[in-house]
Design a protein around this motif. Structure first.
Motif, PDB file in Angstrom:
ATOM      1  N   ALA A 173       1.654  -2.900   5.395  1.00 48.89           N
ATOM      2  CA  ALA A 173       3.039  -2.676   4.980  1.00 48.89           C
ATOM      3  C   ALA A 173       3.785  -3.996   4.845  1.00 48.89           C
ATOM      4  N   GLY A 174       4.635  -4.058   3.818  1.00 52.49           N
ATOM      5  CA  GLY A 174       5.504  -5.207   3.624  1.00 52.49           C
ATOM      6  C   GLY A 174       4.749  -6.454   3.247  1.00 52.49           C
ATOM      7  N   GLY A 175       5.410  -7.588   3.483  1.00 55.94           N
ATOM      8  CA  GLY A 175       4.837  -8.878   3.146  1.00 55.94           C
ATOM      9  C   GLY A 175       5.742  -9.642   2.193  1.00 55.94           C
ATOM     10  N   TYR A 176       5.245 -10.756   1.745  1.00 52.91           N
ATOM     11  CA  TYR A 176       5.996 -11.607   0.819  1.00 52.91           C
ATOM     12  C   TYR A 176       5.055 -12.038  -0.294  1.00 52.91           C
ATOM     13  N   GLY A 177       5.519 -11.875  -1.540  1.00 54.31           N
ATOM     14  CA  GLY A 177       4.688 -12.226  -2.686  1.00 54.31           C
ATOM     15  C   GLY A 177       5.495 -12.862  -3.792  1.00 54.31           C
ATOM     16  N   ILE A 178       4.919 -12.932  -4.952  1.00 55.11           N
ATOM     17  CA  ILE A 178       5.548 -13.596  -6.090  1.00 55.11           C
ATOM     18  C   ILE A 178       6.895 -12.981  -6.456  1.00 55.11           C
ATOM     19  N   SER A 179       7.063 -11.693  -6.181  1.00 59.25           N
ATOM     20  CA  SER A 179       8.330 -11.015  -6.468  1.00 59.25           C
ATOM     21  C   SER A 179       9.293 -11.056  -5.292  1.00 59.25           C
ATOM     22  N   GLY A 180       8.950 -11.774  -4.227  1.00 61.64           N
ATOM     23  CA  GLY A 180       9.802 -11.857  -3.043  1.00 61.64           C
ATOM     24  C   GLY A 180       9.350 -10.910  -1.954  1.00 61.64           C
ATOM     25  N   VAL A 181      10.311 -10.425  -1.179  1.00 59.93           N
ATOM     26  CA  VAL A 181      10.021  -9.544  -0.046  1.00 59.93           C
ATOM     27  C   VAL A 181       9.538  -8.194  -0.575  1.00 59.93           C
ATOM     28  N   SER A 182       8.475  -7.661   0.057  1.00 65.17           N
ATOM     29  CA  SER A 182       7.843  -6.431  -0.432  1.00 65.17           C
ATOM     30  C   SER A 182       8.152  -5.234   0.458  1.00 65.17           C
ATOM     31  N   ASN A 183       8.293  -4.071  -0.185  1.00 65.76           N
ATOM     32  CA  ASN A 183       8.404  -2.805   0.552  1.00 65.76           C
ATOM     33  C   ASN A 183       7.180  -1.925   0.306  1.00 65.76           C
ATOM     34  N   ILE A 184       6.144  -2.481  -0.282  1.00 68.79           N
ATOM     35  CA  ILE A 184       4.950  -1.723  -0.647  1.00 68.79           C
ATOM     36  C   ILE A 184       4.063  -1.503   0.574  1.00 68.79           C
ATOM     37  N   ALA A 185       3.558  -0.280   0.709  1.00 63.24           N
ATOM     38  CA  ALA A 185       2.599   0.067   1.759  1.00 63.24           C
ATOM     39  C   ALA A 185       1.341   0.608   1.095  1.00 63.24           C
ATOM     40  N   GLU A 186       0.191   0.220   1.638  1.00 66.06           N
ATOM     41  CA  GLU A 186      -1.094   0.661   1.101  1.00 66.06           C
ATOM     42  C   GLU A 186      -2.017   1.048   2.241  1.00 66.06           C
ATOM     43  N   LEU A 187      -2.938   1.950   1.953  1.00 61.67           N
ATOM     44  CA  LEU A 187      -3.944   2.387   2.917  1.00 61.67           C
ATOM     45  C   LEU A 187      -5.318   1.932   2.451  1.00 61.67           C
ATOM     46  N   TYR A 188      -6.076   1.346   3.377  1.00 60.89           N
ATOM     47  CA  TYR A 188      -7.453   0.961   3.085  1.00 60.89           C
ATOM     48  C   TYR A 188      -8.381   1.966   3.745  1.00 60.89           C
ATOM     49  N   ASP A 189      -9.297   2.518   2.959  1.00 57.36           N
ATOM     50  CA  ASP A 189     -10.292   3.460   3.464  1.00 57.36           C
ATOM     51  C   ASP A 189     -11.611   2.701   3.613  1.00 57.36           C
ATOM     52  N   PRO A 190     -12.020   2.388   4.858  1.00 57.41           N
ATOM     53  CA  PRO A 190     -13.235   1.598   5.034  1.00 57.41           C
ATOM     54  C   PRO A 190     -14.504   2.307   4.572  1.00 57.41           C
TER      55      PRO A 190
END
Length: 173
Positions: free
Chosen positions: A60-77
Motif C-alpha cells: 500500500a502507498g509509496g512514492y513514485g513518478i506521480s508523487g505520493v501514491s494511494n494505490i494498493a495491490e495484492l501479490y499472490d505467491p
C-alpha cells in the motif's frame, strides 16, 4: 520487503539510477537464489508490504513518478501475480502496516501531499475496502509499529514536524 508463508523473501519496488521500480524478486534462503516474479502495476518506493493470513502480500502507498501514491495491490505467491485492490483513502509513504488479530491491516501515519499524517486506515482483507480509523495525536513518519501480545498495536518514535520523537501511542481495533 516481506517474508511470505513459503519462507521466501519478497522484495518489490524501490528506486535506482533508472528511476522508480515496479519489479519484484523472491529470495530463497535455502538455495540462496533470487528469482524474478510478476511486477506491480505501479512503480514506487517507500511502500509498505504486509503478509495477510491467507499468504498474500498487501502493498500500500509509496512514492513514485506521480508523487505520493494511494494505490494498493495484492501479490499472490502461488500464482506470482499482482492485482490491484481498493485504494487507500489518504495517499502516503514511509508509513507502517500491521496485521490485526481479525486479519485486517492497519496502516498508520506516514507522509502525504499535506505533510506529516496523524491518520490511520484499516484494510478489510475479506471485502478489500479501506476505512479511516483513529488518529494519533502526533503526526509522524519513519516510525515503528508492533502488535503486543494483548492485540493492541504500539506505534512508537519517528520523525515529527519538530524533528524526532520518542513518544508512543496505542491502537486498539
Amino acid at each position: 520487503m516481506a517474508t511470505s508463508t513459503n519462507g521466501k523473501i519478497l522484495a518489490t519496488g524501490g528506486y535506482n539510477s533508472s528511476g522508480y521500480l515496479n519489479s519484484t524478486k523472491l529470495y530463497d534462503s535455502s538455495t540462496e537464489l533470487w528469482t524474478t516474479t510478476g511486477s506491480m502495476s505501479t512503480t514506487r518506493c517507500y511502500l509498505v508490504a504486509t503478509i495477510l493470513s491467507n499468504g498474500k502480500v498487501l502493498v500500500a502507498g509509496g512514492y513514485g513518478i506521480s508523487g505520493v501514491s494511494n494505490i494498493a495491490e495484492l501479490y499472490d505467491p502461488s500464482a506470482g501475480l499482482w492485482t490491484t485492490t481498493g485504494s487507500i483513502n489518504t495517499a502516503r509513504y514511509v508509513h507502517t502496516g500491521t496485521v490485526l488479530t481479525n486479519g485486517n491491516v492497519l496502516i498508520a501515519g506516514g507522509y502525504g501531499s499535506i505533510g506529516y499524517l496523524t491518520g490511520s486506515q484499516e484494510y478489510d482483507s475479506s471485502t478489500r475496502i479501506w476505512t479511516a480509523t483513529g488518529n494519533m495525536t502526533t503526526a509522524r513518519y519513519l516510525h515503528g509499529a508492533s502488535m503486543l501480545s494483548s492485540g493492541v498495536i504500539l506505534v512508537a518514535g519517528g520523525a515529527v514536524v519538530s524533528g524526532y520523537t520518542n513518544t508512543a501511542k496505542l491502537y486498539t481495533s
